[in-house]
Write a protein that holds these residues in place. Structure first.
Motif, PDB file in Angstrom:
ATOM      1  N   UNK A 155       0.860  -1.186   0.000  1.00  0.00           N
ATOM      2  CA  UNK A 155       0.000   0.000   0.000  1.00  0.00           C
ATOM      3  C   UNK A 155       0.893   1.232   0.000  1.00  0.00           C
ATOM      4  N   UNK A 156       0.780   2.042  -1.057  1.00  0.00           N
ATOM      5  CA  UNK A 156       1.672   3.180  -1.236  1.00  0.00           C
ATOM      6  C   UNK A 156       1.263   4.421  -0.485  1.00  0.00           C
ATOM      7  N   UNK A 157      -0.051   4.653  -0.362  1.00  0.00           N
ATOM      8  CA  UNK A 157      -0.524   5.867   0.304  1.00  0.00           C
ATOM      9  C   UNK A 157      -2.015   5.743   0.565  1.00  0.00           C
ATOM     10  N   UNK A 158      -2.521   6.645   1.437  1.00  0.00           N
ATOM     11  CA  UNK A 158      -3.954   6.739   1.715  1.00  0.00           C
ATOM     12  C   UNK A 158      -4.337   8.207   1.813  1.00  0.00           C
ATOM     13  N   UNK A 159      -5.624   8.475   1.664  1.00  0.00           N
ATOM     14  CA  UNK A 159      -6.167   9.818   1.857  1.00  0.00           C
ATOM     15  C   UNK A 159      -7.596   9.685   2.356  1.00  0.00           C
ATOM     16  N   UNK A 160      -8.066  10.640   3.158  1.00  0.00           N
ATOM     17  CA  UNK A 160      -9.449  10.593   3.634  1.00  0.00           C
ATOM     18  C   UNK A 160     -10.446  10.604   2.476  1.00  0.00           C
ATOM     19  N   UNK A 161     -11.529   9.846   2.644  1.00  0.00           N
ATOM     20  CA  UNK A 161     -12.570   9.787   1.614  1.00  0.00           C
ATOM     21  C   UNK A 161     -13.935   9.638   2.269  1.00  0.00           C
TER      22      UNK A 161
ATOM     23  N   UNK B 233      -2.821  -2.351 -15.260  1.00  0.00           N
ATOM     24  CA  UNK B 233      -3.454  -3.657 -15.478  1.00  0.00           C
ATOM     25  C   UNK B 233      -2.468  -4.756 -15.862  1.00  0.00           C
ATOM     26  N   UNK B 234      -1.353  -4.388 -16.543  1.00  0.00           N
ATOM     27  CA  UNK B 234      -0.379  -5.402 -16.956  1.00  0.00           C
ATOM     28  C   UNK B 234       0.496  -5.856 -15.795  1.00  0.00           C
ATOM     29  N   UNK B 235       0.395  -5.166 -14.656  1.00  0.00           N
ATOM     30  CA  UNK B 235       1.097  -5.513 -13.421  1.00  0.00           C
ATOM     31  C   UNK B 235       2.609  -5.700 -13.627  1.00  0.00           C
ATOM     32  N   UNK B 236       3.304  -4.688 -14.105  1.00  0.00           N
ATOM     33  CA  UNK B 236       4.756  -4.798 -14.285  1.00  0.00           C
ATOM     34  C   UNK B 236       5.464  -4.979 -12.943  1.00  0.00           C
ATOM     35  N   UNK B 237       6.426  -5.905 -12.902  1.00  0.00           N
ATOM     36  CA  UNK B 237       7.097  -6.206 -11.641  1.00  0.00           C
ATOM     37  C   UNK B 237       8.035  -5.095 -11.207  1.00  0.00           C
ATOM     38  N   UNK B 238       8.448  -4.234 -12.130  1.00  0.00           N
ATOM     39  CA  UNK B 238       9.405  -3.177 -11.799  1.00  0.00           C
ATOM     40  C   UNK B 238       8.721  -1.843 -11.498  1.00  0.00           C
ATOM     41  N   UNK B 239       7.403  -1.821 -11.456  1.00  0.00           N
ATOM     42  CA  UNK B 239       6.663  -0.583 -11.199  1.00  0.00           C
ATOM     43  C   UNK B 239       5.585  -0.854 -10.150  1.00  0.00           C
ATOM     44  N   UNK B 240       5.457   0.052  -9.207  1.00  0.00           N
ATOM     45  CA  UNK B 240       4.342   0.005  -8.250  1.00  0.00           C
ATOM     46  C   UNK B 240       3.895   1.421  -7.954  1.00  0.00           C
ATOM     47  N   UNK B 241       2.685   1.545  -7.417  1.00  0.00           N
ATOM     48  CA  UNK B 241       2.175   2.852  -7.036  1.00  0.00           C
ATOM     49  C   UNK B 241       2.844   3.315  -5.746  1.00  0.00           C
TER      50      UNK B 241
ATOM     51  N   UNK C 142      -9.219   6.367   0.762  1.00  0.00           N
ATOM     52  CA  UNK C 142      -8.872   5.887  -0.569  1.00  0.00           C
ATOM     53  C   UNK C 142      -7.395   5.516  -0.539  1.00  0.00           C
ATOM     54  N   UNK C 143      -7.047   4.377  -1.165  1.00  0.00           N
ATOM     55  CA  UNK C 143      -5.690   3.846  -1.102  1.00  0.00           C
ATOM     56  C   UNK C 143      -5.139   3.599  -2.493  1.00  0.00           C
ATOM     57  N   UNK C 144      -3.828   3.803  -2.655  1.00  0.00           N
ATOM     58  CA  UNK C 144      -3.104   3.318  -3.820  1.00  0.00           C
ATOM     59  C   UNK C 144      -2.376   2.052  -3.392  1.00  0.00           C
ATOM     60  N   UNK C 145      -2.830   0.910  -3.884  1.00  0.00           N
ATOM     61  CA  UNK C 145      -2.172  -0.360  -3.608  1.00  0.00           C
ATOM     62  C   UNK C 145      -1.089  -0.584  -4.667  1.00  0.00           C
ATOM     63  N   UNK C 146      -0.605  -1.789  -4.830  1.00  0.00           N
ATOM     64  CA  UNK C 146       0.534  -1.985  -5.739  1.00  0.00           C
ATOM     65  C   UNK C 146       0.225  -1.524  -7.160  1.00  0.00           C
ATOM     66  N   UNK C 147      -0.903  -1.974  -7.695  1.00  0.00           N
ATOM     67  CA  UNK C 147      -1.246  -1.648  -9.078  1.00  0.00           C
ATOM     68  C   UNK C 147      -2.692  -1.193  -9.231  1.00  0.00           C
ATOM     69  N   UNK C 148      -3.350  -0.829  -8.154  1.00  0.00           N
ATOM     70  CA  UNK C 148      -4.774  -0.478  -8.242  1.00  0.00           C
ATOM     71  C   UNK C 148      -5.150   0.463  -7.110  1.00  0.00           C
ATOM     72  N   UNK C 149      -6.330   1.081  -7.255  1.00  0.00           N
ATOM     73  CA  UNK C 149      -6.910   1.898  -6.198  1.00  0.00           C
ATOM     74  C   UNK C 149      -8.001   1.095  -5.494  1.00  0.00           C
ATOM     75  N   UNK C 150      -8.212   1.420  -4.218  1.00  0.00           N
ATOM     76  CA  UNK C 150      -9.258   0.748  -3.446  1.00  0.00           C
ATOM     77  C   UNK C 150      -9.679   1.661  -2.307  1.00  0.00           C
ATOM     78  N   UNK C 151     -10.849   1.376  -1.758  1.00  0.00           N
ATOM     79  CA  UNK C 151     -11.313   2.032  -0.544  1.00  0.00           C
ATOM     80  C   UNK C 151     -11.055   1.122   0.649  1.00  0.00           C
ATOM     81  N   UNK C 152     -10.781   1.737   1.805  1.00  0.00           N
ATOM     82  CA  UNK C 152     -10.673   1.012   3.061  1.00  0.00           C
ATOM     83  C   UNK C 152     -11.727   1.546   4.018  1.00  0.00           C
TER      84      UNK C 152
END
Length: 293
Positions: A60-66, A97-105, A72-82
């Motif tokens: 999990x790269x970061x969160x912000x109030x929502x 969507x291609x989930x590159x191993x050398x890139x993450x949020x 709201x969260x930036x996970x490895x390759x997607x956004x989600x709510x907690x």
């Protein structure tokens, strides 16, 4: 260059691997931050010292109030709510969507209009990007060619946007259009001259000054609105990662730190790496903006 008399205080033995992205939830008067590699979102009540965390199951790269009980969260390759009442994670959208191993949020924040801005980081050159997720559910690529998109924020007059590319040791400034959510006129705001340190996360105070955490630099550096260094706050740990202003008067600076990658010898010198720190200041910060979707 001025000095700051107060020293940061260790307020929580979090022992995070990679503590990052603190944000102040003004509605709940709580501090949230992430431990990226331990897959945790932390919640801290500064008035009582109460602390808990949510395991979100992946990087999990970061969160912000929502909302009152939602982040709201930036996970490895997607956004989600907690859901902060029950810990439920609800996927929003795939960003890579291609989930590159050398890139993450990585780092992210909401802007004054409630849009969620977040970036990625690459281990194989300038392949990272800056994204904007709008309240209407649309996802925009704002900037390309970054290495580690990091430390971002907005000036008090909402006319300037700041973004850090850590390996380049540069904090950039852009003209910012709050109505459209556009940025333009990229220029270097500040370059870090600390030998081993690189700029990580940042926050902005009410006077338009930038407070940047210096990874491997043992300090927080405060810049005036022109990019001139005003102060250097020594930290008792090698890897401060990010900071944010909190409490009711937004005058307390909360600082996250990391222990990841440190040798045994370095940990002995930086024993409290990964803990949460605070600093009483004579200023106040800008509020943490919430996602409006």
């Amino acid at each position: 260059m001025s000095s700051i008399n107060e020293s940061p205080k260790n307020i929580l033995a979090a022992r995070a691997r990679l503590g990052e992205g603190p944000c102040w939830h003004s509605q709940k008067q709580l501090l949230y931050w992430v431990d990226i590699y331990n897959h945790r979102v932390h919640e801290f009540d500064s008035s009582t010292g109460e602390h808990k965390f949510f395991d979100v199951g992946e990087v999990v790269g970061c969160v912000a109030p929502a909302g009152t009980n939602r982040l709201i969260m930036a996970l490895r390759h997607r956004l989600a709510f907690l859901d902060t009442k029950n810990g439920e994670v609800t996927p929003i959208v795939d960003v890579e969507p291609e989930k590159p191993s050398d890139i993450r949020l990585n780092d992210g924040k909401c802007d004054p209009a409630g849009r969620f801005w977040f970036g990625s980081m690459s281990t194989s050159g300038p392949r990272a990007r800056l994204f904007r997720y709008d309240p209407d559910g649309s996802l925009q690529v704002v900037l390309t060619g970054l290495t580690v998109s990091n430390g971002l924020g907005w000036s008090p007059d909402q006319k300037t946007f700041y973004l850090t590319d850590s390996p380049l040791k540069k904090i950039y400034a852009f003209d910012y259009d709050v109505k459209r959510g556009d940025i333009s006129h990229q220029r270097v705001f500040a370059e870090i001259d600390i030998d081993s340190g690189v700029p990580d996360g940042l926050t902005v105070d009410r006077d338009g000054c930038i407070w940047s955490a210096i990874w491997d630099g043992w300090c927080i550096v405060k810049f005036d609105p022109t990019g001139k260094e005003m102060a250097r706050i020594s930290m008792p740990v090698q890897r401060p990662t990010c900071c944010v202003f909190g409490d009711r008067d937004l005058a307390t600076l909360y600082i996250t730190t990391a222990s990841v990658g440190l040798s045994e010898e370095e940990i002995q010198k930086s024993f409290y790496s990964g803990d949460l720190f605070s600093l009483a200041t004579n200023t106040s910060g800008m509020p943490t903006y919430e996602f409006a979707g």
